[in-house]
Design an enzyme around this catalytic site. Sequence first.
Site, mmCIF file in Angstrom:
data_model
loop_
_atom_site.group_PDB
_atom_site.id
_atom_site.type_symbol
_atom_site.label_atom_id
_atom_site.label_comp_id
_atom_site.label_asym_id
_atom_site.label_seq_id
_atom_site.Cartn_x
_atom_site.Cartn_y
_atom_site.Cartn_z
ATOM 1 N N LYS A 173 -5.289 -8.220 -1.497
ATOM 2 C CA LYS A 173 -6.363 -7.735 -2.381
ATOM 3 C C LYS A 173 -5.793 -7.221 -3.704
ATOM 4 O O LYS A 173 -6.213 -7.645 -4.775
ATOM 5 C CB LYS A 173 -7.163 -6.638 -1.659
ATOM 6 C CG LYS A 173 -7.937 -7.167 -0.440
ATOM 7 C CD LYS A 173 -8.777 -6.095 0.220
ATOM 8 C CE LYS A 173 -7.970 -4.997 0.869
ATOM 9 N NZ LYS A 173 -7.131 -5.428 1.999
ATOM 10 N N VAL A 174 -4.824 -6.296 -3.628
ATOM 11 C CA VAL A 174 -4.271 -5.732 -4.869
ATOM 12 C C VAL A 174 -3.473 -6.794 -5.627
ATOM 13 O O VAL A 174 -3.643 -6.973 -6.838
ATOM 14 C CB VAL A 174 -3.384 -4.497 -4.567
ATOM 15 C CG1 VAL A 174 -2.802 -3.942 -5.875
ATOM 16 C CG2 VAL A 174 -4.166 -3.411 -3.834
ATOM 17 N N ASP A 184 3.716 -14.965 -0.533
ATOM 18 C CA ASP A 184 3.011 -14.306 0.566
ATOM 19 C C ASP A 184 2.955 -15.305 1.711
ATOM 20 O O ASP A 184 2.281 -16.333 1.613
ATOM 21 C CB ASP A 184 1.591 -13.909 0.114
ATOM 22 C CG ASP A 184 0.858 -13.063 1.165
ATOM 23 O OD1 ASP A 184 1.050 -13.303 2.374
ATOM 24 O OD2 ASP A 184 0.090 -12.179 0.755
ATOM 25 N N VAL A 189 3.879 -0.592 -6.662
ATOM 26 C CA VAL A 189 2.760 0.301 -6.301
ATOM 27 C C VAL A 189 2.389 0.077 -4.830
ATOM 28 O O VAL A 189 1.296 0.418 -4.409
ATOM 29 C CB VAL A 189 1.505 0.126 -7.196
ATOM 30 C CG1 VAL A 189 1.751 0.565 -8.616
ATOM 31 C CG2 VAL A 189 0.966 -1.272 -7.145
ATOM 32 N N ARG A 233 4.741 0.341 -1.347
ATOM 33 C CA ARG A 233 5.336 1.435 -0.596
ATOM 34 C C ARG A 233 6.819 1.544 -0.954
ATOM 35 O O ARG A 233 7.508 0.515 -1.066
ATOM 36 C CB ARG A 233 5.214 1.207 0.921
ATOM 37 C CG ARG A 233 3.849 1.519 1.494
ATOM 38 C CD ARG A 233 3.521 3.015 1.389
ATOM 39 N NE ARG A 233 2.191 3.327 1.898
ATOM 40 C CZ ARG A 233 1.089 3.377 1.141
ATOM 41 N NH1 ARG A 233 1.145 3.132 -0.153
ATOM 42 N NH2 ARG A 233 -0.075 3.717 1.684
ATOM 43 N N ASP A 239 5.550 3.836 -8.375
ATOM 44 C CA ASP A 239 4.491 4.786 -8.029
ATOM 45 C C ASP A 239 4.718 5.375 -6.640
ATOM 46 O O ASP A 239 4.077 6.352 -6.270
ATOM 47 C CB ASP A 239 3.130 4.060 -8.063
ATOM 48 C CG ASP A 239 1.955 5.000 -7.821
ATOM 49 O OD1 ASP A 239 1.942 6.094 -8.421
ATOM 50 O OD2 ASP A 239 1.050 4.648 -7.042
ATOM 51 N N GLU A 257 8.125 11.171 -0.068
ATOM 52 C CA GLU A 257 7.193 11.667 -1.086
ATOM 53 C C GLU A 257 6.822 13.116 -0.805
ATOM 54 O O GLU A 257 6.395 13.413 0.312
ATOM 55 C CB GLU A 257 5.947 10.784 -1.118
ATOM 56 C CG GLU A 257 6.273 9.366 -1.587
ATOM 57 C CD GLU A 257 5.049 8.460 -1.731
ATOM 58 O OE1 GLU A 257 3.928 8.890 -1.415
ATOM 59 O OE2 GLU A 257 5.247 7.316 -2.158
ATOM 60 N N HIS A 281 2.529 8.596 -6.860
ATOM 61 C CA HIS A 281 1.608 7.899 -5.946
ATOM 62 C C HIS A 281 0.158 8.039 -6.453
ATOM 63 O O HIS A 281 -0.709 8.593 -5.752
ATOM 64 C CB HIS A 281 1.752 8.432 -4.514
ATOM 65 C CG HIS A 281 1.292 7.445 -3.478
ATOM 66 N ND1 HIS A 281 1.872 7.343 -2.237
ATOM 67 C CD2 HIS A 281 0.301 6.515 -3.492
ATOM 68 C CE1 HIS A 281 1.246 6.397 -1.546
ATOM 69 N NE2 HIS A 281 0.293 5.880 -2.288
ATOM 70 N N LEU A 282 -0.051 7.497 -7.646
ATOM 71 C CA LEU A 282 -1.360 7.642 -8.293
ATOM 72 C C LEU A 282 -2.217 6.383 -8.216
ATOM 73 O O LEU A 282 -3.311 6.339 -8.772
ATOM 74 C CB LEU A 282 -1.164 7.999 -9.785
ATOM 75 C CG LEU A 282 -0.625 9.385 -10.103
ATOM 76 C CD1 LEU A 282 -0.500 9.567 -11.622
ATOM 77 C CD2 LEU A 282 -1.539 10.463 -9.538
ATOM 78 N N GLY A 283 -1.694 5.349 -7.552
ATOM 79 C CA GLY A 283 -2.374 4.051 -7.567
ATOM 80 C C GLY A 283 -3.854 4.118 -7.229
ATOM 81 O O GLY A 283 -4.678 3.468 -7.870
ATOM 82 N N ALA A 284 -4.204 4.920 -6.230
ATOM 83 C CA ALA A 284 -5.607 4.969 -5.784
ATOM 84 C C ALA A 284 -6.354 6.117 -6.423
ATOM 85 O O ALA A 284 -7.516 6.348 -6.106
ATOM 86 C CB ALA A 284 -5.643 5.114 -4.269
#
Length: 424
Positions: free
Chosen positions: A205-206, A225, A284, A286, A310, A315, A334-337
């Site tokens: 998705k991302v 993928d 972004v 893991r 990110d 963390e 860790h601001l992706g979401a």
Amino acid sequence: MALFTANPTKPITPSSISWSLSRSPPFFSAACFPGVRHERPVKRFIVLATVMGEAKPTVLVAEKLGEAGIQLLRSFANVDCSYNLSPEELCSKISLCDALIVRSGTKVTREVFESSGGRLKVVGRAGVGIDNVDLSAATEHGCLVVNAPTANTVAAAEHGISLLTAMARNIAQANASVKAGKWQRSKYVGVSLVGKTLAVMGFGKVGSEVARRAKGLGMYVIAHDPYAPADRARAIGVELVAFDEAISTADFISLHMPLTAATLKMFNDESFSRMKKGVRIVNVARGGVIDEEALVRALNSGIVAQAALDVFVEEPPPQGNRLVLHENVTATPHLGASTTEAQEGVAIEIAEAVVGALKGELAGTAVNAPMVPAEVLSELAPFLVLAEKLGRLAVQLVAGGSAKVETVNDQSPAGEEDKDPRQD
Ligand SMILES: NC(=O)c1ccc[n+]([C@@H]2O[C@H](COP(=O)([O-])OP(=O)(O)OC[C@H]3O[C@@H](n4cnc5c(N)ncnc54)[C@H](O)[C@@H]3O)[C@@H](O)[C@H]2O)c1
Ligand SMILES: O=C(O)[C@H](O)COP(=O)(O)O
């Protein structure tokens, strides 16, 4: 010591737990972390139960969740929002909860499931990655795990693109320099994106949203993928390629695969050595998909010109972390979401999933086996393994991937027990 009021069948709210400090042996921490010796005084828990008037389930929200999701949960359950719990505190509270909601900052370990005493029925991960939840332990304890897989996709993709463009033009470094009173125009000459090759690793998705946006910036986009259907990639003008081709031809590499046993430290000394000198990397996904020490070496040797990260193995990363401090690294926490819109969406998506699961409805976003009694599950176990393997094979065959099919002819004569009873 746990003190309960007379009627043990009524639910007990975790907010009714009170704390006391004691030097005597901590029964909860011993239960949660057998074998771990505590040198300092540890929290000891005395549970003073308040019996509820009605038998609503109790949901513990252990990390910040959007208000719309909290309201939705409150319409069905008692909701306890307790953030920043220590592992011991979480293990203590969990025996009073029917559901737990977390983001990526809480580790839902085997100890959590063991401490729940069988009451925990659902873990809701308010986001995509479920690498912080021990799925095997959840399944063994008959606990369903659901996530919110769609609401933060665009936010994560936008953050990936932000990091890509910021890195290429040294935005973070130049900003810090101007704020420090400097004017270093020649130091911060960047590189252009147009016409460059971007390898998207993990075309889910991302990854596919990042690809779409990168094409809008004039980049040539390839993707790797093993499970993605080639026609989905073709539809947005992206070529699916093998891992080696992706990493050895790309000017920019953007990571979007989940953290699993197979992807752990996928980017290591060996893979960095096969990359184009001067490659730039965005992560972004893991932190664990990169061997961080190897990335520091690749940055120092110039194989990797820049990285924008990110996510990190630990963390928050420990103070003085060489990767974070590296001048060619742009880092975000860790601001992706983390957009207002995504967090509201995630909160609603996870609240609906958790409430649905508590009502016993079929969970569309379940990531482990559904709630099945342990004895039935042990019977089913070998079939689940087989089903998972068949599922992987089917996806690869449908996607026109590289699945290799071997036919194994078991020569052993069939016994009575192997006979299909319908043939009698
Ligand atoms: N930084 C953030 O805040 C943030 C936000 C959202 C998602 N994420 C992370 O990004 C990851 C991707 O999210 P998504 O919503 O796109 O998930 P997704 O499941 O839609 O996509 C993941 C893709 O990775 C592929 N994949 C699996 N193993 C692979 C391998 N070995 N090599 C290459 N590809 C592989 C899968 O086939 C799948 O297509 C999540 O697992 C999550 O960890 C981070
Ligand atoms: O996997 C995810 O959904 C992201 O990493 C977001 O994590 P967060 O909920 O902790 O922001």
